[in-house]
Design a protein around this motif. Sequence first.
Motif, PDB file in Angstrom:
ATOM      1  N   SER A 246      46.947 -42.147 -36.378  1.00 44.28           N
ATOM      2  CA  SER A 246      47.447 -41.004 -37.150  1.00 44.28           C
ATOM      3  C   SER A 246      47.371 -39.721 -36.330  1.00 44.28           C
ATOM      4  O   SER A 246      48.280 -38.882 -36.394  1.00 44.28           O
ATOM      5  N   ASP A 247      46.292 -39.570 -35.555  1.00 49.73           N
ATOM      6  CA  ASP A 247      46.177 -38.411 -34.666  1.00 49.73           C
ATOM      7  C   ASP A 247      47.321 -38.388 -33.655  1.00 49.73           C
ATOM      8  O   ASP A 247      47.902 -37.335 -33.375  1.00 49.73           O
TER       9      ASP A 247
ATOM     10  N   THR B  29      50.534 -37.335 -35.297  1.00 48.09           N
ATOM     11  CA  THR B  29      50.513 -35.891 -35.533  1.00 48.09           C
ATOM     12  C   THR B  29      50.829 -35.133 -34.247  1.00 48.09           C
ATOM     13  O   THR B  29      51.625 -34.193 -34.252  1.00 48.09           O
TER      14      THR B  29
ATOM     15  N   SER C   4      55.580 -38.669 -38.629  1.00 50.13           N
ATOM     16  CA  SER C   4      54.681 -39.281 -39.612  1.00 50.13           C
ATOM     17  C   SER C   4      54.082 -40.559 -39.043  1.00 50.13           C
ATOM     18  O   SER C   4      54.623 -41.143 -38.083  1.00 50.13           O
ATOM     19  N   TYR C   5      52.988 -41.004 -39.637  1.00 53.83           N
ATOM     20  CA  TYR C   5      52.375 -42.253 -39.200  1.00 53.83           C
ATOM     21  C   TYR C   5      53.365 -43.402 -39.365  1.00 53.83           C
ATOM     22  O   TYR C   5      53.462 -44.273 -38.508  1.00 53.83           O
TER      23      TYR C   5
END
Length: 82
Positions: free
Chosen positions: A19-20, A23, A28-29
């Motif tokens: 997820s990082d 970002t 989006s993930y």
Amino acid sequence: MDILLNIKELSKNKGLTLSDLATQMGISYQAFHSSLSGNPSVGRLQEVATILEVEVADLLRAKPKGICCPHCGGKLQIVKEG
């Protein structure tokens, strides 16, 4: 070869989650996961490699055969008891 498992392992070594990474890439993930599943573009792989400070080849490197944890990609050891 599972590119996402390699990316997850390399990310973990940098203290990042997937997820990082998404970002940092400005997506989006779900878009991140989708773009790296199956047959990812060279551009997307290069973007990830740049963030992780590795070569694209490191993302593509096959892991040794064996049973791996689906969450972290670590190799599992099976121990026979008794």
